[in-house]
Enzyme design. Structure first.
Site, PDB file in Angstrom:
ATOM      1  N   PHE A  96       0.891  -1.176  -0.001  1.00 46.55           N
ATOM      2  CA  PHE A  96       0.001   0.082   0.129  1.00 46.55           C
ATOM      3  C   PHE A  96       0.871   1.196   0.007  1.00 46.55           C
ATOM      4  O   PHE A  96       1.944   1.269   0.743  1.00 46.55           O
ATOM      5  CB  PHE A  96      -0.772  -0.168   1.100  1.00 46.55           C
ATOM      6  CG  PHE A  96      -1.828   1.238   1.242  1.00 46.55           C
ATOM      7  CD1 PHE A  96      -3.049   1.208   0.812  1.00 46.55           C
ATOM      8  CD2 PHE A  96      -1.507   2.210   2.233  1.00 46.55           C
ATOM      9  CE1 PHE A  96      -3.801   2.363   0.684  1.00 46.55           C
ATOM     10  CE2 PHE A  96      -2.237   3.353   2.519  1.00 46.55           C
ATOM     11  CZ  PHE A  96      -3.534   3.473   1.682  1.00 46.55           C
ATOM     12  N   GLY A 107      -3.932  15.884   8.379  1.00 43.84           N
ATOM     13  CA  GLY A 107      -4.404  15.737   9.846  1.00 43.84           C
ATOM     14  C   GLY A 107      -5.803  16.214  10.032  1.00 43.84           C
ATOM     15  O   GLY A 107      -6.141  16.359  11.037  1.00 43.84           O
ATOM     16  N   LYS A 108      -6.847  15.657   8.958  1.00 40.17           N
ATOM     17  CA  LYS A 108      -7.895  15.888   9.331  1.00 40.17           C
ATOM     18  C   LYS A 108      -8.821  14.150   8.912  1.00 40.17           C
ATOM     19  O   LYS A 108     -10.055  14.316   8.654  1.00 40.17           O
ATOM     20  CB  LYS A 108      -8.435  16.787   7.920  1.00 40.17           C
ATOM     21  CG  LYS A 108      -7.906  18.254   8.473  1.00 40.17           C
ATOM     22  CD  LYS A 108      -8.572  19.233   7.312  1.00 40.17           C
ATOM     23  CE  LYS A 108      -7.769  20.660   7.856  1.00 40.17           C
ATOM     24  NZ  LYS A 108      -7.862  21.635   6.947  1.00 40.17           N
ATOM     25  N   GLY A 109      -8.215  13.305   8.916  1.00 42.59           N
ATOM     26  CA  GLY A 109      -8.677  12.199   8.824  1.00 42.59           C
ATOM     27  C   GLY A 109      -8.710  11.617   7.447  1.00 42.59           C
ATOM     28  O   GLY A 109      -9.535  10.456   7.369  1.00 42.59           O
ATOM     29  N   THR A 112      -6.688   8.399   6.675  1.00 44.80           N
ATOM     30  CA  THR A 112      -7.288   7.139   7.360  1.00 44.80           C
ATOM     31  C   THR A 112      -8.476   6.802   6.641  1.00 44.80           C
ATOM     32  O   THR A 112      -8.755   5.601   6.108  1.00 44.80           O
ATOM     33  CB  THR A 112      -7.789   7.470   8.733  1.00 44.80           C
ATOM     34  OG1 THR A 112      -6.532   7.821   9.563  1.00 44.80           O
ATOM     35  CG2 THR A 112      -8.169   6.163   9.322  1.00 44.80           C
ATOM     36  N   ASN A 139       7.433   9.443  10.685  1.00 42.55           N
ATOM     37  CA  ASN A 139       6.472   9.938   9.818  1.00 42.55           C
ATOM     38  C   ASN A 139       5.023   9.599  10.887  1.00 42.55           C
ATOM     39  O   ASN A 139       4.493   8.702  10.429  1.00 42.55           O
ATOM     40  CB  ASN A 139       6.307   9.410   8.385  1.00 42.55           C
ATOM     41  CG  ASN A 139       5.015  10.022   7.699  1.00 42.55           C
ATOM     42  OD1 ASN A 139       4.377  10.677   8.399  1.00 42.55           O
ATOM     43  ND2 ASN A 139       4.927   9.665   6.445  1.00 42.55           N
ATOM     44  N   ALA A 142       1.623   9.575   9.578  1.00 43.28           N
ATOM     45  CA  ALA A 142       1.100   8.447   8.818  1.00 43.28           C
ATOM     46  C   ALA A 142       0.837   7.167   9.642  1.00 43.28           C
ATOM     47  O   ALA A 142      -0.047   6.383   9.410  1.00 43.28           O
ATOM     48  CB  ALA A 142       2.171   8.268   7.602  1.00 43.28           C
ATOM     49  N   TYR A 146      -2.163   4.887   9.624  1.00 40.28           N
ATOM     50  CA  TYR A 146      -2.304   3.257   9.403  1.00 40.28           C
ATOM     51  C   TYR A 146      -2.780   2.539  10.501  1.00 40.28           C
ATOM     52  O   TYR A 146      -3.645   1.309  10.430  1.00 40.28           O
ATOM     53  CB  TYR A 146      -0.890   2.756   8.989  1.00 40.28           C
ATOM     54  CG  TYR A 146      -0.196   3.464   7.744  1.00 40.28           C
ATOM     55  CD1 TYR A 146      -1.045   3.815   6.718  1.00 40.28           C
ATOM     56  CD2 TYR A 146       1.130   3.856   7.825  1.00 40.28           C
ATOM     57  CE1 TYR A 146      -0.553   4.618   5.542  1.00 40.28           C
ATOM     58  CE2 TYR A 146       1.522   4.706   6.622  1.00 40.28           C
ATOM     59  CZ  TYR A 146       0.606   4.837   5.625  1.00 40.28           C
ATOM     60  OH  TYR A 146       1.141   5.631   4.331  1.00 40.28           O
ATOM     61  N   LYS A 148      -4.941   3.476  12.946  1.00 37.32           N
ATOM     62  CA  LYS A 148      -6.359   3.797  12.718  1.00 37.32           C
ATOM     63  C   LYS A 148      -7.024   3.046  11.785  1.00 37.32           C
ATOM     64  O   LYS A 148      -8.150   2.495  12.059  1.00 37.32           O
ATOM     65  CB  LYS A 148      -6.562   5.254  12.608  1.00 37.32           C
ATOM     66  CG  LYS A 148      -6.469   5.926  13.822  1.00 37.32           C
ATOM     67  CD  LYS A 148      -6.846   7.592  13.406  1.00 37.32           C
ATOM     68  CE  LYS A 148      -6.113   8.633  14.699  1.00 37.32           C
ATOM     69  NZ  LYS A 148      -6.237   9.952  13.981  1.00 37.32           N
TER      70      LYS A 148
END
Length: 190
Positions: A96, A107-109, A112, A139, A142, A146, A148
């Site tokens: 991936f 930083g806003k989802g 994810t 990082n 990131a 990952y 989450k």
């Protein structure tokens, strides 16, 4: 992907679409340029050129267009890319990779959410058994995305990246189909 298609379909997410390239993407990619901090998270050093020319943007779009499991992340316009690389149907695995090039979207989802959508495609449509990735240990944003998304740390490759004269570790992460399914099933029952 099914046998009649050699390209992944567009994927709809909550507030974004993962799509194949279109005519305006060269100019859109050119406008995003090459943010130094974002590219540092990819492993580029300070000496990596910040300028991003039309030829590079066109080559980027061509690479995405020619990749069977790569998408442009579109959230009101092109903002990045996501790929399943090294797709191995025999072992039912892939690697991936994701890149969000617009610093205002970090930083806003979104990373994810995009990751989970591609994992759902990988496990549900491609019937993969596992998806793995490697990420620079520094990082942290990131790595958090990952985790989450369900990835677990599987190992550390020490001093594997030389950036600006300093060695940095890579973190190896992976997720199995059964782990992804268990996370989805657990959320459905909450």
């Amino acid at each position: 992907m099914n046998a009649s298609s050699d390209r992944a379909p567009d994927l709809q997410g909550n507030g974004f679409v993962l799509r194949r390239p279109d005519d305006g993407d060269v100019d859109a990619r050119l406008r995003l340029g090459r943010d130094p901090e974002i590219y540092r998270m990819f492993g580029a050093g300070r000496s990596f050129p910040g300028l991003f020319g039309h030829g590079e943007a066109a080559a980027w779009v061509t690479r995405i267009a020619g990749h069977p499991t790569a998408w442009i992340i579109d959230q009101g316009g092109l903002i990045g890319e996501v790929r399943l690389d090294n797709l191995n149907h025999q072992d039912r695995r892939a690697s991936f990779a994701i890149g969000i090039f617009d610093p205002q979207r970090l930083g806003k989802g979104l990373g994810t959410a995009v990751t989970k959508r591609v994992l759902a495609y990988a496990f549900d449509e491609l019937a993969l058994h596992r998806v793995s990735l490697r990420v620079l240990a520094f990082n942290e944003r990131a790595i958090a995305a990952y985790v989450k998304s369900g990835f677990s740390v599987e190992g550390r490759e020490r001093e594997s990246a030389l950036i600006d004269g300093a060695w940095h570790d890579d973190i190896m992460m992976g997720i199995l189909a059964v782990e992804f399914d268990a996370r989805r099933d657990g959320r459905k029952n909450e």
